[in-house]
Motif scaffolding. Structure first.
Motif, PDB file in Angstrom:
ATOM      1  N   GLN A   1       1.148   4.235  -2.831  1.00  0.00           N
ATOM      2  CA  GLN A   1       1.013   5.656  -2.476  1.00  0.00           C
ATOM      3  C   GLN A   1       2.196   6.471  -2.990  1.00  0.00           C
ATOM      4  OE1 GLN A   1       3.016   6.810   0.710  1.00  0.00           O
ATOM      5  NE2 GLN A   1       2.790   8.743  -0.358  1.00  0.00           N
ATOM      6  N   ARG A   2       3.423   5.924  -2.803  1.00  0.00           N
ATOM      7  CA  ARG A   2       4.615   6.651  -3.257  1.00  0.00           C
ATOM      8  C   ARG A   2       4.612   6.817  -4.770  1.00  0.00           C
ATOM      9  NH1 ARG A   2       7.245   3.669   0.961  1.00  0.00           N
ATOM     10  NH2 ARG A   2       7.683   1.996  -0.529  1.00  0.00           N
ATOM     11  N   ALA A  31       2.017   6.757  -6.773  1.00  0.00           N
ATOM     12  CA  ALA A  31       0.947   7.684  -7.146  1.00  0.00           C
ATOM     13  C   ALA A  31       1.390   9.123  -6.927  1.00  0.00           C
ATOM     14  CB  ALA A  31      -0.308   7.382  -6.336  1.00  0.00           C
ATOM     15  N   ALA A  32       2.118   9.351  -5.828  1.00  0.00           N
ATOM     16  CA  ALA A  32       2.610  10.707  -5.553  1.00  0.00           C
ATOM     17  C   ALA A  32       3.610  11.153  -6.607  1.00  0.00           C
ATOM     18  CB  ALA A  32       3.243  10.753  -4.164  1.00  0.00           C
ATOM     19  N   ASN A  67       1.648  16.210   8.316  1.00  0.00           N
ATOM     20  CA  ASN A  67       2.234  14.897   8.563  1.00  0.00           C
ATOM     21  C   ASN A  67       2.594  14.728  10.037  1.00  0.00           C
ATOM     22  OD1 ASN A  67       3.137  12.380   7.280  1.00  0.00           O
ATOM     23  ND2 ASN A  67       5.147  12.988   8.025  1.00  0.00           N
ATOM     24  N   LEU A  86       0.828  -1.205   0.000  1.00  0.00           N
ATOM     25  CA  LEU A  86       0.000   0.000   0.000  1.00  0.00           C
ATOM     26  C   LEU A  86       0.863   1.256   0.000  1.00  0.00           C
ATOM     27  CD1 LEU A  86      -2.868   1.152   0.134  1.00  0.00           C
ATOM     28  CD2 LEU A  86      -2.699   1.043   2.623  1.00  0.00           C
ATOM     29  N   MET A  87       1.944   1.239   0.795  1.00  0.00           N
ATOM     30  CA  MET A  87       2.845   2.393   0.835  1.00  0.00           C
ATOM     31  C   MET A  87       3.542   2.585  -0.504  1.00  0.00           C
ATOM     32  SD  MET A  87       4.457   2.038   4.653  1.00  0.00           S
ATOM     33  CE  MET A  87       5.539   3.452   4.398  1.00  0.00           C
TER      34      MET A  87
END
Length: 202
Positions: free
Chosen positions: A118-119, A121-122, A153, A114-115
């Protein structure tokens, strides 16, 4: 990086200056990353991450305010980006250490996946969003907005559980650094990835 690039070019008009500012963030990161990993083991990772967020927020606010007010100099931008790179070198290892401390062992693979999503996608969406911000309000304001993300954050991190130090009580800083280097140098995929990333960023 997109907001910083446009802001520096607008402020100085020099591609060479831009290269120096970008290198000021990436070079300290590469040089200090192993030491950051040692300290992430010695201290509570959440505290390291919170401190890194504070420094990165400060660095981006400083750079952004100087650029917005027209008082930015090459030396000041380099100094703030050195701080940013150093903080990032402490944040990343601590972040890695936090994952197994906050996720059950059976869900660790899913959490890492998942991380990674996310990375990635960023990496795709971030530059596009930065382009909109730069066109709308300018690169300097883009850095100020970026600083706000580190503050957010930090708020999110404050909700995570504290995690005790993971280092062996008798281990010295130098021995841990040597162990870290041996592990890093012994994994071709790891140091090759670092070299590739450094060349890409540079």
């Amino acid at each position: 990086p997109v907001a910083l690039a446009f802001a520096v070019l607008e402020a100085t008009g020099s591609a060479a200056d831009l290269g120096l500012v970008l290198a000021a963030a990436s070079a300290p990161y590469v040089l200090v990353l192993l030491a950051g990993g040692v300290w992430a083991d010695r201290l509570q990772p959440r505290r390291v991450m919170l401190a890194a967020d504070f420094v990165r927020c400060l660095a981006q606010i400083g750079s952004g305010v100087l650029l917005v007010t027209g008082h930015a100099s090459l030396a000041s931008l380099i100094a703030f980006q050195v701080l940013y790179g150093l903080a990032q070198a402490f944040f990343d290892p601590a972040s890695t250490a936090m994952v197994p401390a906050t996720v059950p062992a059976e869900a660790l693979q899913d959490a890492n996946a998942l991380m990674a999503i996310q990375r990635n996608a960023a990496l795709v969406l971030g530059p596009s969003l930065a382009g909109v911000v730069v066109v709308t309000v300018g690169g300097g304001w883009g850095l100020v907005i970026d600083a706000g993300t580190f503050a957010l954050n930090a708020v999110a991190l404050s909700g995570l559980p504290a995690m005790a130090s993971t280092r062996a009580a008798a281990a010295s800083f130098a021995s841990e650094l040597r162990d870290g280097w041996r592990i890093f140098a012994g994994r071709t995929w790891l140091w090759a990835s670092v070299l590739q990333f450094s060349a890409f960023v540079g």
